[in-house]
Design a protein around this motif. Structure first.
Motif, PDB file in Angstrom:
ATOM      1  N   TYR A  47     -26.801  42.493  19.967  1.00 45.19           N
ATOM      2  CA  TYR A  47     -25.936  43.544  18.701  1.00 45.19           C
ATOM      3  C   TYR A  47     -24.699  43.619  18.926  1.00 45.19           C
ATOM      4  O   TYR A  47     -24.380  43.506  20.188  1.00 45.19           O
ATOM      5  CB  TYR A  47     -26.888  44.463  18.241  1.00 45.19           C
ATOM      6  N   TYR A  49     -23.128  47.076  18.828  1.00 40.63           N
ATOM      7  CA  TYR A  49     -23.634  48.298  19.407  1.00 40.63           C
ATOM      8  C   TYR A  49     -25.287  48.101  19.501  1.00 40.63           C
ATOM      9  O   TYR A  49     -26.065  47.712  18.643  1.00 40.63           O
ATOM     10  CB  TYR A  49     -23.176  48.834  18.072  1.00 40.63           C
ATOM     11  N   PRO A  50     -25.611  48.141  20.629  1.00 43.72           N
ATOM     12  CA  PRO A  50     -26.796  47.224  20.980  1.00 43.72           C
ATOM     13  C   PRO A  50     -27.929  48.636  20.995  1.00 43.72           C
ATOM     14  O   PRO A  50     -29.219  47.984  19.906  1.00 43.72           O
ATOM     15  CB  PRO A  50     -26.813  47.744  23.060  1.00 43.72           C
ATOM     16  N   THR A  51     -27.140  50.319  20.754  1.00 43.77           N
ATOM     17  CA  THR A  51     -28.758  51.132  20.196  1.00 43.77           C
ATOM     18  C   THR A  51     -28.259  51.564  18.718  1.00 43.77           C
ATOM     19  O   THR A  51     -28.968  51.923  18.402  1.00 43.77           O
ATOM     20  CB  THR A  51     -28.474  52.180  21.355  1.00 43.77           C
ATOM     21  N   GLY A  52     -27.855  50.661  17.905  1.00 43.27           N
ATOM     22  CA  GLY A  52     -27.489  51.058  16.818  1.00 43.27           C
ATOM     23  C   GLY A  52     -26.065  51.659  17.088  1.00 43.27           C
ATOM     24  O   GLY A  52     -24.914  52.191  15.124  1.00 43.27           O
ATOM     25  N   ARG A  56     -26.238  54.132  13.089  1.00 39.16           N
ATOM     26  CA  ARG A  56     -27.114  52.875  13.078  1.00 39.16           C
ATOM     27  C   ARG A  56     -26.093  51.426  12.620  1.00 39.16           C
ATOM     28  O   ARG A  56     -27.095  51.036  11.399  1.00 39.16           O
ATOM     29  CB  ARG A  56     -27.670  53.650  12.084  1.00 39.16           C
ATOM     30  N   TYR A  58     -26.107  47.860  13.208  1.00 34.97           N
ATOM     31  CA  TYR A  58     -26.844  46.789  13.805  1.00 34.97           C
ATOM     32  C   TYR A  58     -26.017  45.078  13.611  1.00 34.97           C
ATOM     33  O   TYR A  58     -26.981  44.566  13.160  1.00 34.97           O
ATOM     34  CB  TYR A  58     -28.698  46.915  13.720  1.00 34.97           C
TER      35      TYR A  58
END
Length: 342
Positions: A47, A49-52, A56, A58
């Motif tokens: 992703y 942004y790996p953590t969202g 949020r 993704y």
């Protein structure tokens, strides 16, 4: 509040019954002692942004999955083997992983990112079934779009309708527009105009096209989702128009996806609109729209301009501009099906 006395099972058991090729899907049927929960993951996925992140978000640059994991909660017993149909286009092999308290069935994909959708249900015999969408076959040809989509099914989710007109088109002064009969010109009608035009274009190159409405009628959200699950198309395109009051200079096309395996279709549609004379701005983005979260097939949601932008509205009401939009959408869809057949 009602209270019921009962006893939860101390474990579950999974057994392989069959895996069959229906032509459009691979269907894995399992015997299960209890209707226990499971986790379904298409992994590994990278992703942006790996953590969202804080929004949020993704977003992905591509679907990077190499396998499908189905983890059966409480299943301390897993029996049988998955004998994959010869020459199936999805999976190269299957393995069962004993996690101790439960088991995971891992299905290895034949190619990285080569996953197109899934569904699960219990059949009449109370067996647990997983239905995996196979990639639709498309071939290159010399028609206007360079593709023969015979055998491909596309569902068009036509936004709004009936008493839900969506956003109303506005002029440069921010005044809602009316037609010659004094009726407000709304988003629902613009969505349907694009959908009907796109249907004709796709059918001209062989595709089967399903619309969830072909007139100014209301289709509830649950009805839309049931139609999508029942139709089980190769692609679903949701057609909408955007609106943001008080900002008439915000304009353009946004193409959204949710699942990583929907990104390729969204990207091809986005690319087909690059350099368009209709839109000043063109973007590809991730969003958690409800319909887009459905996993049965790649789902792409398009916001085809802003009803609050005088520039975009002028093109919504121009037949030539509408045709340009339709042809770009059709080209992107054709390109997507050619891409997954490479």
């Amino acid at each position: 509040m009602d209270r019921y006395t009962g006893k939860l099972p101390d474990h579950n058991e999974i057994g392989v019954s069959s895996i069959t090729d229906t032509g459009k899907h691979l269907v894995l049927t399992l015997d299960t002692l209890w209707k226990a929960p499971f986790y379904f993951d298409v992994e590994p996925q990278n992703y942006y942004y790996p953590t969202g992140g804080s929004n949020r978000n993704y977003s992905v640059t591509a679907c990077t999955a190499e396998y499908v994991d189905i983890r059966f909660c409480y299943a301390t017993v897993f029996t049988g083997t998955v004998e994959l149909p010869e020459n199936n286009p999805l999976f190269s092999s299957a393995e069962v992983i004993n996690n101790g308290p439960d088991h995971t069935l891992r299905l290895h994909l034949k190619k990285t990112g080569g996953f197109y959708g899934w569904d699960s249900y219990y059949n009449e015999a109370d067996q647990l079934c997983f239905r995996f969408l196979k990639p639709a076959v498309a071939t290159k040809t010399d028609n206007a779009y360079g593709a023969d989509l015979t055998g491909v099914t596309v569902m068009i989710d036509v936004g709004h309708g009936g008493r839900d007109g969506g956003a109303t088109l506005r002029d440069a002064d921010g005044v809602d527009l009316k037609d010659a009969n004094g009726n407000y010109i709304d988003e629902a009608a613009q969505n349907l105009k694009l959908a009907l035009g796109l249907k004709a274009e796709l059918e001209s190159i062989g595709a089967t096209v399903i619309l969830n409405r072909e007139n100014d009628s209301l289709v509830l959200v649950d009805e839309r989702l049931q139609m999508l699950k029942s139709a089980a198309p190769d692609l679903c395109l949701c057609i909408h128009h955007n609106a943001i009051g008080g900002y008439p200079n915000i304009n353009g096309l946004i193409t959204y996806y949710y699942t990583p395996y929907s990104q390729a279709a969204a990207k091809e549609i986005y690319k087909a609109n690059e350099g368009s004379t209709v839109y000043k701005n063109n973007s590809l983005d991730w969003h958690y729209y409800y319909t887009a979260r459905q996993p049965v097939c790649p789902v792409v949601l398009m916001e085809n301009g802003y009803t609050t932008s005088p520039y975009d509205v002028s093109h919504m009401l121009n037949d030539e501009s509408v045709q340009i939009k339709i042809k770009a959408m059709a080209q992107g869809i054709a390109n997507y099906f050619l891409l997954i057949n490479q």
